[in-house]
Every structure is written in C-alpha cells, then in structure tokens.
Design a protein around this motif. Structure first.
Motif, short mmCIF file in Angstrom:
data_model
loop_
_atom_site.label_atom_id
_atom_site.label_comp_id
_atom_site.label_asym_id
_atom_site.label_seq_id
_atom_site.Cartn_x
_atom_site.Cartn_y
_atom_site.Cartn_z
N PRO A 125 -6.61 44.24 23.97
CA PRO A 125 -8.03 43.85 23.22
C PRO A 125 -8.69 43.60 23.45
O PRO A 125 -8.32 42.41 23.82
N ALA A 126 -9.81 43.71 23.10
CA ALA A 126 -11.43 42.79 24.07
C ALA A 126 -10.98 41.35 23.37
O ALA A 126 -11.04 41.56 22.10
N GLY A 127 -11.31 40.43 23.78
CA GLY A 127 -11.69 39.14 22.22
C GLY A 127 -10.16 38.35 22.54
O GLY A 127 -10.55 37.19 21.72
N LYS A 128 -8.91 39.03 22.61
CA LYS A 128 -7.98 38.37 23.17
C LYS A 128 -7.76 37.30 23.87
O LYS A 128 -5.96 36.96 23.51
N PRO A 168 2.18 43.81 18.68
CA PRO A 168 1.34 43.47 18.31
C PRO A 168 0.86 44.07 19.95
O PRO A 168 -0.66 43.70 20.13
N GLN A 169 1.05 43.56 21.24
CA GLN A 169 0.75 43.09 22.15
C GLN A 169 -0.47 41.62 22.44
O GLN A 169 -1.55 42.41 23.16
N ASP A 170 -0.25 41.11 21.64
CA ASP A 170 -1.71 40.04 21.90
C ASP A 170 -1.14 38.77 22.59
O ASP A 170 -0.17 39.10 22.91
N ILE A 171 -1.97 38.01 22.31
CA ILE A 171 -1.54 36.95 23.11
C ILE A 171 -0.90 35.54 22.28
O ILE A 171 -1.06 34.47 21.69
N GLU A 218 9.47 49.76 28.62
CA GLU A 218 8.32 49.65 28.23
C GLU A 218 8.08 47.84 27.63
O GLU A 218 7.02 47.58 28.20
N LEU A 219 9.05 46.92 28.20
CA LEU A 219 9.35 45.70 27.58
C LEU A 219 8.73 45.12 29.22
O LEU A 219 7.72 44.32 29.42
N TRP A 220 9.27 45.39 30.48
CA TRP A 220 8.54 45.34 31.22
C TRP A 220 6.80 45.45 31.69
O TRP A 220 6.16 44.70 32.14
N ALA A 221 6.57 46.85 31.49
CA ALA A 221 4.89 47.10 31.04
C ALA A 221 4.09 45.38 30.02
O ALA A 221 3.41 45.62 30.87
N ARG A 222 4.60 45.27 29.13
CA ARG A 222 4.18 44.56 28.57
C ARG A 222 3.59 43.32 28.91
O ARG A 222 2.87 42.08 29.30
N SER A 223 5.10 42.78 29.68
CA SER A 223 4.89 41.51 30.29
C SER A 223 4.25 41.49 31.69
O SER A 223 3.91 40.28 32.16
N LEU A 224 4.17 42.56 32.35
CA LEU A 224 3.43 42.81 33.64
C LEU A 224 1.73 42.67 33.16
O LEU A 224 0.80 42.56 33.92
N ALA A 225 1.55 43.16 31.75
CA ALA A 225 -0.14 43.20 31.46
C ALA A 225 -0.53 42.18 30.82
O ALA A 225 -2.32 42.18 30.75
N ARG A 226 -0.10 40.86 30.38
CA ARG A 226 -0.85 39.81 30.23
C ARG A 226 -0.21 38.71 30.19
O ARG A 226 0.83 38.35 30.52
#
Length: 791
Positions: A9-12, A635-638, A704-712
């Motif tokens: 999300p924006a701001g994260k 949560p897929q945030d930082i 799913e875990l690969w996608a999350r890892s590659l995204a951020r």
C-alpha cells in the motif's frame, strides 16, 4: 488467509515508484559495476559483522549475515549442522530402545550386589551361593558331589580343542586352563577331570581316592607340604579380574612343575583355571612338565539345544525349538550375553514349559547387569573405558581408547608420564558387555582400520550413562568436564555422539542438567557448543515426562531479552526445534520459531530461525513450514516480521538438498530403523523446494511466497538472485526443474498487479546480460509474453 499477493500500500515504502522500472526504486547495478567483477547477481562483497554487543541486531547486519549463509562463523555453523545430522539417527535409535529398560525409575539401581575381591578360589559366579559338598578337616578342600558332576557332564557341549586339552591333562597330570570368565570354564574343568580319572589306571587299590575336589586355598598347591590324594581330581578356580598385572594371589607359578610331579606320582589330576593374567604370568615359565590350554567359547545355542533335546536327533523337535528361540528373542539375548550359564537358564525354562519370552526380557534388561558391573569395577581404567564406550558407541577403537585415557586422567591422580593402559587386552575380563566389530567396507573388500566399539546389547549404552551420572557422585564433575571437551573435538562424529550422550544424561534429572550445563552451553559463544546443547535438548525432550519441561524452557528462551546472551539462548531454542523434536511436533516447533522471530527490531534470531526452517523442510515438513511463512507474511507490508519471514523463505529456496548424513559405523542405520524420513525426498545438490515446485500440493504455496518476495524490498533483491539461480543453476541437475520453473513463473505472472511486467523485465535483462547472458531466461520471457498476448 488471502492467497493473492498484493502490491504494498501507498505510504508503506514498499511500492516501487522510480520511472522506467516495473518494480520502482533505484535500478540495480549493471553487472559491469559489480565490485567483485563476477558479472552474476548475488556476487557482492561480504561484509564481516562486527563483534556482538548487547542490544538488537540491526536489519542490515542480519540480512547480510543471512545472505552470506551465516556470516563469519559460517564454517563453524556448517560443521555444527553436519554434527546435528550425524546425531539425529543416533538419538532416534536410543529413543526407540529406551522403552525396553527400567531406567529412570528410582528402584533401578537400588539393592545390593556382593562380590568377592581380589583373586580367590570359588565358583564361576562369586555372587552366587556357596557350593555344597563335604570339606576336609582344615576346610581347604570341598568335595564335588556326584549330583554336581552329573549336572556338569550330562549335557556338556565340547568346545573346540577339548580333546587336545584332555590328552594334555592325561599326559602331564596338571593342566593350566585359561579362559575369560563366563565362558563355561568351570564346567570344562570338571568334565576334563571326570574323563581323565575315568580313563586312568588307579593305584593303591580301587577304593583309594577317586573323588573330585575344589581347592579353596589356591596357594596350597605350590607349597612343599601339600600332597594330593591318590586317584583324585582337583579343581582350582581363580577369580582373576585384572587388577594391575600382578601374578594370581597365592599361586607361585614357577613351582607348578613340582606340583605336577606330585600329581603324577599319585595318579591324580589338577586343572588350574584362570584368565588373562594367569596366561600372561605363566607364558614361557611353565616348562615341559605343565600343560597349558586356551579355552574357546562354546555356542550358547548349542548348549540350549543339548539341554532341551538331549543327545538325540529329532528333527521335528529341533525345528520347533528353533522357531521358539527365534520368536522369543532368545537368539538375540544369547548373542548379547553368550555365557553358558545364561543358555542353561533359558533351557531350564523351555524344559519346564515356562514363559520363555518373559525370561528373555529379564535377561536382556540391562539395569541389574549395569549395577553389578559398577559394583565390581571401581578403578579408573575400567570405569573410564566403559563411559567412553557409552558416549562414543560405534566409534573406532582408537577414538574410544583416546577418549577413555583423557577421562581416566580426570578420574585418577596426576602421573608424571602417560599411563601404559592397554584397554584391548582387558576387554574380555573387565568389559564382557563390549565387543569390537570389524569396520566393514564391502562384501568383497576386507575390513580396514581399527574395529568399532559396541555394547553387545543395544540397551546398555543409555543405562551405563545413567548409572554413572546418578551414582558416581565423586566423579560427576570430572565426567562433565570431559564431556564438554568432546563437544569441540576435531572429529564431528565424536561431537555428535557426545551431544546425544548429554541428552541422555538430562533424562536422569533434567532440572539438574539444565542448571549444571545445558543453559551454559546454550548461551555459549561457540557454535559447536550451542549446537551440542540443541541436540542434547532435543534428545531430552523426546522422552515423556521431560518433554513439557524442555518445551517450556525453549519458549522461555525464544521470548527472552535482547542482550547478546539472551539472543544466543533464543538461537539455541530455534536450532533445537529444527531437529527431531520439531519433526515430531512441527506445529509446536513453528509456533516457537514464530516467537523467536517476532522480536520487533531485534533481528538477531533471523539466521537460526531460517536454518531451522530449512531443516524442517528437508525433514519432510515443507507443507507446515510454507503455511507458517504464508501466515507470518500475510500483512505484506515492510514490518519486521514480514521481511524476516520472506527472507527466511528466500533463504530456504537457495539451500541445496543434501542426503542425510549418518554415523558411518556398521549397524547404525539398521539399529536406527533405516535411512530416515528424508530418503527420496529430493535431488541431492538441488533445492528441495524446487523439486517440490512441480507438485500440485506445493505449487500454490510456492507461487504466493515467491510473488510476495519478488514484490518488495529489501527481500526482492535476494529473491531475484535466487530465481536466476533456479533458472540457470539447476536445469542440468534435475530434469524436472525446467518444467517446474515454467509452471511457477506462469502462476506468478498471472496474478493481479505488476508481477507479469516485473518477471518479463528481469528475464529479458538476464537474457541480454553482456557478460553472462542467460539463454533460458530469454526463452522464458518470450513464452510469458506470448501467453500474455493470447485472448
């Protein structure tokens, strides 16, 4: 739980915004800007972390250490991992055998067992009741009655060389018979006397003499005043457990020639029975007037068959007995304790149609055997070797002997020079429960190297350790100091066996063990010692009654403070559940790993948690681990937990699968129940998660875990490196890898968001890399683009 990775999300700060790149942020350096000039992703220079101080470890240092495989202590960590892998099957074997003992109950080592000391004349079992029979006037002789002669001779099984010994006795009238205790040497002596007397021509009349006697005062046979009766037989049995190399008490070996002359004149016979010391003392000085014979052991199964079947050859009854001995475990019991008296004991149960299985179980129970041995043997030499064998069972003789010498030095007063201790020469007398087995290398190859040390019964190791730990009160500190030194031994097999032994000690009193040594080891700055503590805790926690205490302790450490010592305790807790303890209860293990990982800004536990995740995956718990990582990164945030979880995942996808290491002693695999749960799970040298990626059960989780890892970021950079490793590093090692990778990329590419653009961008970039172009990456990019254009 959402199963579609979302863009941050924006701001994260996780959404990449820089123009020109589908993932935003700054462009990654071109290969030609690589400081190491290798031209491949993941080739950045490794920065060595500084000294460990109190306070949280920073995110940057933790990620850098993880990416390097563990940082500056990686060589030690790698050896500790190998040590743990060696310890695993040893611990599993011990756990599978513990139910067969009475160890752990207060009554196990209570009661009293009395033994005669030194060298004295008496029966084969000095702890047994006195022999019946009449004695002479001064009590120095006791007659062997007819019923006892019958008991010894009726069903006697001749050992190899018996007839040669009989011939020597009839020619020389005095025979020195040497054999290990428990080999039936008394029965052999009685049979030899009975046969020699039966074939001899009597002198002085048929009613003169004619009886067999035991000589109670062994020294009298070499005294000038002693005169044998005519036509008689004499048995002198020396209870000669080694005690320092001196001659048998009261027996002047050099005068035996004179004794032989007296016997010849009286047409009488004497058999002097002893062990190794008698053989060593008499070698070369007995002369031509005294015969000597070394007795070989008889097969105990033959003793059972003779006493049950008699002298007949009834094949039907023989087959029935064979099945009974095999089905009841009697064969195994007699292999472990081959003394003829044990065969006689079981044969009497069979003849009485008693409960043979119960008799076998009683014979195999090691508790009384261990108690009796420690009651008899108190000198440091014997105790040191027994404990070294119990800690290092399965190791080579030289390894065990060296460890025993070190322990002996701790148990005995200091000496100016190393002691001349020859354990091998004393094994048969002092350690009848131990055998040396050949170090087999193959059916067509002769054994090489020193033999391996093993207890005859697999049940003895743990009971010896428990008895020594709980009963040798004055030696506990020395044993513990010695055991601690073994944990950093140059031989990792020694470390593994010592770690398991420490866990067995904790069974006796886990509270004492915790405060005496386990907590100190768990907080050590040494990787091998911390891994040893983890192994010992895993062994201790495998036993009902101790498991809850161990789990409670591990959770306490996992949620501890942020000091350097507290982090080491938390790391040890994480390492512990990455072994057999976590394999038995993966959900509980992952709950503990979550606690150890979720420590806010303290990143010091990331590496041990990541390694334990890898171990659990390699132990067949991949589904549990992947589900946990999905929950933790939901949560897929930082936030720290999300970054830590995804970093642990990327770490796991880069770890090649290795076959489970085992201690290489013969029999370890068989005694631990086979090759273990890892067999056949993956391709050696290829990440196990890559092998699992092609299966329907795991593909969705991995996508799913690969996608999350590659995204951020900051996980993205390492995830990209890992993906290129999968594409270019393993296709030639695993034929199924290309199809599995293509299926994975299709799944990621089809998800909402920028996943497709991101994959195509990096695949094209790797495909056109100036220094190391990736043909496979370029082909994958073209396929994804073509498929995306299809209606």
């Amino acid at each position: 739980m959402t199963n579609v990775s979302s863009e941050a999300p924006a701001g994260k700060g996780a959404e990449e915004r820089a123009a020109g790149l589908p993932d935003g942020g700054e462009a990654r350096p071109r290969p030609d800007g690589d400081p190491n000039d290798t031209g491949t992703p993941g080739s950045r220079a490794t920065v060595q972390p500084g000294t460990e101080d109190d306070g949280p470890v920073s995110e940057a240092d933790a990620l850098q250490s993880l990416n390097a495989g563990g940082g500056h202590d990686e060589p030690e960590r790698a050896e500790a991992v190998r040590t743990a892998a060696l310890a695993d099957p040893i611990a599993e074997r011990i756990n599978s055998e513990v139910a067969a003992t009475r160890m752990g109950t207060v009554a196990v080592f209570n009661g009293s067992v009395s033994f005669g000391g030194g060298f004295h004349s008496g029966g084969g079992d000095p702890s047994g009741p006195p022999r019946s029979g009449s004695t002479d006037g001064d009590g120095s002789l006791v007659r062997i009655e007819d019923y006892e002669l019958t008991d010894h001779t009726e069903f006697y099984v001749h050992p190899d060389g018996y007839h040669e010994a009989l011939e020597a006795l009839t020619e020389r009238f005095l025979l020195v018979l040497t054999a290990l205790p428990g080999t039936g040497r008394e029965a052999t002596a009685v049979n030899l006397l009975a046969e020699a007397m039966a074939t001899a021509v009597p002198v002085g009349g048929a009613d003169v003499g004619g009886a067999c006697h035991r000589v109670l005062d062994a020294g009298q046979i070499t005294r000038s005043a002693w005169e044998p009766e005519k036509n008689s037989g004499y048995l002198v049995l020396l209870d000669d457990w080694p005690g320092g190399g001196h001659a048998p008490e009261g027996v002047e070996v050099r005068r035996l020639a004179g004794t032989a002359a007296k016997l010849k004149a009286a047409h009488s016979f004497l058999v002097l029975v002893g062990g190794e010391e008698l053989a060593v003392t008499g070698a070369g000085i007995l002369g031509d007037h005294v015969a000597w014979h070394g007795l070989t052991a008889v097969d105990p199964i033959s003793v059972v068959e003779r006493r049950v079947l008699g002298h007949g050859e009834d094949s039907e009854h023989a087959e029935t007995l064979e099945d009974l001995l095999t089905g009841s475990g009697a064969r195994q019991a007699l292999r472990e304790q081959p003394a003829p008296r044990n065969a006689v004991r079981l044969a009497s149960v069979v003849r009485a149609q008693g409960d043979l299985a119960a008799a076998v179980a009683a014979l195999r129970d090691p508790s009384d055997q261990v108690h009796a041995w420690f009651t008899r043997h108190r000198d440091p030499d014997a105790v040191a070797f027994a404990l070294a064998a119990a800690v290092l069972e399965g190791s080579s003789y030289l390894t065990v002997a060296d460890a025993a010498v070190e322990l002996r030095a701790a148990l005995a007063p200091a000496e100016d020079a190393p002691p001349d201790v020859r354990f091998r020469e004393r094994l048969g007398h002092e350690q009848p429960w131990i055998e040396l087995t050949a170090n087999e290398t193959g059916a067509a190859v002769p054994p090489v190297g020193p033999p391996r040390v093993r207890f005859r019964s697999a049940l003895l190791q743990q009971v010896v350790l428990a008895y020594a730990w709980t009963s040798l009160d004055g030696r506990r500190a020395a044993i513990l100091t010695w055991l601690r030194r073994l944990l950093t031994h140059a031989d990792i097999e020694v470390r593994a066996r010592a770690s398991v032994a420490a866990g067995v000690l904790a069974w006796a009193d886990h509270h004492y063990a915790l405060h005496r040594f386990l907590r100190t080891w768990a907080g050590s700055t040494s990787w091998p010692v911390r891994q040893a503590a983890a192994t010992a805790l895993g062994v201790a926690g495998s036993r009902p009654g101790v498991d809850e205490a161990v789990w409670g302790l591990l959770h306490e450490w996992a949620s501890g403070g942020t000091s350097a010592h507290a982090r080491r305790l938390a790391a040890t807790a994480a390492n512990t559940v990455g072994g057999p303890l976590g394999r038995r209860d993966p959900e509980r293990a992952l709950a503990l790993l979550h606690t150890a990982l979720d420590r806010g800004d303290d990143w010091g536990t990331l590496t041990p948690v990541a390694w334990s995740g890898v171990h659990l995956i390699h132990e067949g718990q991949a589904a549990h681990v992947l589900d946990a990582l999905l929950r933790w990164s939901e949560p897929q945030d930082i936030s720290p937990l999300v970054v830590k979880s995804l970093s642990a995942f990327v770490f796991a996808v880069r770890r090649p699968y290795e076959e489970l290491l085992r201690a290489d002693g013969p029999g370890d695999a068989a005694r631990s129940g086979g090759p273990g749960p890892r067999a056949g799970r993956g391709v050696p040298g290829v990440p196990l998660l890559l092998s699992l990626c092609g299966t329907r059960e795991y593909r969705g989780r991995l996508e799913e875990l690969w996608a999350r890892s590659l995204a951020r970021k900051p996980v993205q950079e390492q995830a990209l490196d890992a993906l290129r490793e999968w594409i270019d590093g393993y296709a030639d090692r695993d034929p199924a890898a290309p199809a599995a990778i293509l299926g994975l990329l299709r799944g990621i590419s089809g998800r909402p968001g920028k996943h497709h653009d991101r994959l195509v961008y990096w695949l094209n970039r790797w495909g056109s890399d100036r220094d190391a172009p990736s043909r496979r990456s370029a082909e994958l990019a073209r396929r994804l683009e073509r498929e995306a254009r299809r209606p």
